[in-house]
Scaffold this active site. Structure first.
Site, PDB file in Angstrom:
ATOM      1  N   GLY A 157       0.296  -1.372   0.061  1.00 11.42           N
ATOM      2  CA  GLY A 157       0.111  -0.200   0.137  1.00 11.42           C
ATOM      3  C   GLY A 157       0.929   1.182   0.167  1.00 11.42           C
ATOM      4  O   GLY A 157       1.771   1.198   0.100  1.00 11.42           O
ATOM      5  N   MET A 181       1.978   5.458   1.628  1.00 12.34           N
ATOM      6  CA  MET A 181       2.240   5.845   3.034  1.00 12.34           C
ATOM      7  C   MET A 181       0.923   5.785   3.044  1.00 12.34           C
ATOM      8  O   MET A 181      -0.257   6.284   2.711  1.00 12.34           O
ATOM      9  CB  MET A 181       3.544   6.638   2.078  1.00 12.34           C
ATOM     10  CG  MET A 181       4.711   6.365   2.018  1.00 12.34           C
ATOM     11  SD  MET A 181       4.994   8.262   2.222  1.00 12.34           S
ATOM     12  CE  MET A 181       7.552   7.142   2.141  1.00 12.34           C
ATOM     13  N   PHE A 182       0.777   6.171   5.198  1.00  8.46           N
ATOM     14  CA  PHE A 182      -0.163   6.282   5.528  1.00  8.46           C
ATOM     15  C   PHE A 182      -1.439   5.331   5.234  1.00  8.46           C
ATOM     16  O   PHE A 182      -2.587   5.651   5.394  1.00  8.46           O
ATOM     17  CB  PHE A 182      -0.167   7.186   5.766  1.00  8.46           C
ATOM     18  CG  PHE A 182       0.070   8.185   5.098  1.00  8.46           C
ATOM     19  CD1 PHE A 182       1.304   8.899   6.486  1.00  8.46           C
ATOM     20  CD2 PHE A 182       0.788   9.323   3.995  1.00  8.46           C
ATOM     21  CE1 PHE A 182       1.910   9.819   6.606  1.00  8.46           C
ATOM     22  CE2 PHE A 182       2.100  10.086   4.261  1.00  8.46           C
ATOM     23  CZ  PHE A 182       2.874  10.506   5.699  1.00  8.46           C
ATOM     24  N   LYS A 218      -0.150  -0.118   6.670  1.00  5.84           N
ATOM     25  CA  LYS A 218       1.035  -1.265   6.733  1.00  5.84           C
ATOM     26  C   LYS A 218       1.409  -2.063   7.719  1.00  5.84           C
ATOM     27  O   LYS A 218       1.746  -3.382   8.246  1.00  5.84           O
ATOM     28  CB  LYS A 218       2.249  -1.095   5.166  1.00  5.84           C
ATOM     29  CG  LYS A 218       1.055  -1.012   3.729  1.00  5.84           C
ATOM     30  CD  LYS A 218       2.982  -0.673   2.820  1.00  5.84           C
ATOM     31  CE  LYS A 218       3.528   0.306   3.228  1.00  5.84           C
ATOM     32  NZ  LYS A 218       3.519   1.581   3.629  1.00  5.84           N
ATOM     33  N   GLU A 246       8.760  -2.659   5.466  1.00  8.10           N
ATOM     34  CA  GLU A 246       9.828  -1.793   4.388  1.00  8.10           C
ATOM     35  C   GLU A 246      10.412  -2.605   3.209  1.00  8.10           C
ATOM     36  O   GLU A 246      11.684  -2.466   3.456  1.00  8.10           O
ATOM     37  CB  GLU A 246      10.736  -1.088   5.227  1.00  8.10           C
ATOM     38  CG  GLU A 246       9.954   0.027   6.079  1.00  8.10           C
ATOM     39  CD  GLU A 246       9.197   1.251   5.756  1.00  8.10           C
ATOM     40  OE1 GLU A 246       9.554   1.488   3.914  1.00  8.10           O
ATOM     41  OE2 GLU A 246       8.826   2.394   6.492  1.00  8.10           O
ATOM     42  N   GLN A 277      10.356  -3.021   0.362  1.00  5.49           N
ATOM     43  CA  GLN A 277      10.586  -2.486  -0.784  1.00  5.49           C
ATOM     44  C   GLN A 277      12.132  -2.185  -0.909  1.00  5.49           C
ATOM     45  O   GLN A 277      13.072  -2.035  -1.758  1.00  5.49           O
ATOM     46  CB  GLN A 277       9.710  -1.082  -1.227  1.00  5.49           C
ATOM     47  CG  GLN A 277       9.842   0.174  -0.826  1.00  5.49           C
ATOM     48  CD  GLN A 277       9.506  -0.149   0.882  1.00  5.49           C
ATOM     49  OE1 GLN A 277       9.053  -0.935   1.557  1.00  5.49           O
ATOM     50  NE2 GLN A 277      10.007   1.292   1.241  1.00  5.49           N
ATOM     51  N   CYS A 305      -7.119  10.254   1.273  1.00  9.71           N
ATOM     52  CA  CYS A 305      -6.198  11.121  -0.016  1.00  9.71           C
ATOM     53  C   CYS A 305      -6.864  12.320   0.662  1.00  9.71           C
ATOM     54  O   CYS A 305      -7.485  12.757   0.933  1.00  9.71           O
ATOM     55  CB  CYS A 305      -6.891  11.612  -1.044  1.00  9.71           C
ATOM     56  SG  CYS A 305      -6.581  12.567  -1.912  1.00  9.71           S
ATOM     57  N   CYS A 340      -8.557  15.437  -0.785  1.00 16.01           N
ATOM     58  CA  CYS A 340      -9.794  15.495  -0.885  1.00 16.01           C
ATOM     59  C   CYS A 340     -10.730  14.320  -0.081  1.00 16.01           C
ATOM     60  O   CYS A 340     -12.220  14.187  -0.802  1.00 16.01           O
ATOM     61  CB  CYS A 340     -10.493  14.528  -2.721  1.00 16.01           C
ATOM     62  SG  CYS A 340     -10.009  13.237  -2.635  1.00 16.01           S
TER      63      CYS A 340
HETATM   64 ZN    ZN Z   1      -7.963  12.807  -4.054  1.00 18.95          ZN
END
Ligand code: ZN
Length: 206
Positions: A24, A26-27, A30, A97, A99, A153, A156
């Protein structure tokens, strides 16, 4: 909802090994999810070992620490191959971490699973340019279980799949996430990139 696979509790060992990937932006929670699964394995009296790449020095060197400070002991390692030698007695191996490890991490995870261990790895699936990160695509392909988490997000309030970098650096690895990144949905991620290009036309030029 992720359903934990069956363990043979009479021996406190799984019947067979497997790989679980928690991916996923960040934030997206995970590390919290990794810790939740490891804590449940601990309650089931399984031997757990947790590793993270030594590149990640954001918090305490000896801990996998999630953002809600729900810490769990971990061992920082430089080379993926070190994990093999350090987890011989483990039933469950957690890697945070993931990745950031070199490409041999895929072979390491397969080997651990082949030995009968439950392997749970957590990592960023996309980098700040929305490109697949490190060995995450390979890990997700060979894993028995893949959980993709999403953030919210910050523009939004929609479902966020991308880690938007607020600063101009082009380094793939840039730690210190709360100041430098925002979780964004697809639309806000690419809209932001267009705005960045207007202000800094050189932004995407390598
Ligand atoms: Zn958005």
């Amino acid at each position: 909802m992720f359903v934990e696979p069956h363990f043979d509790n009479s021996e406190f060992r799984p019947r067979t090994g497997w790989l679980e990937v928690i991916a996923g932006s960040m934030f997206s929670g995970k590390t919290e999810e990794l810790i939740r699964r490891l804590n449940r394995a601990k309650i089931a009296k399984q031997q757990i070992q947790i590793f993270k790449p030594s590149i990640d020095q954001r918090y305490h060197a000896q801990h996998v620490v999630s953002h809600n400070s729900n810490a769990i002991f971990s061992t920082p390692v430089e080379q993926a191959s070190r994990i093999l030698t350090l987890s011989e007695s483990a039933d469950v191996v957690g890697i945070d971490e993931v990745q950031f490890f070199d490409a041999s991490i895929v072979q390491v995870c397969s080997q651990l699973a082949n030995q009968g261990k439950r392997v749970i790895v957590a990592g960023l699936d996309l980098d700040f340019k929305a490109k697949p990160f490190g060995s995450m695509p390979q890990l997700m392909a060979v894993a028995e279980f893949v959980t993709k988490l999403h953030a919210i997000c910050m523009r939004c309030g929609g479902i966020a799949n991308f880690s938007y970098r607020l600063v101009a650096s082009q380094e793939e690895v840039l730690l210190g996430e709360t100041e430098a990144y925002e979780a964004r949905c697809r639309r806000c991620f690419y809209t932001g990139d267009q705005e960045k290009n207007k202000i800094h036309p050189q932004h995407e030029i390598q």
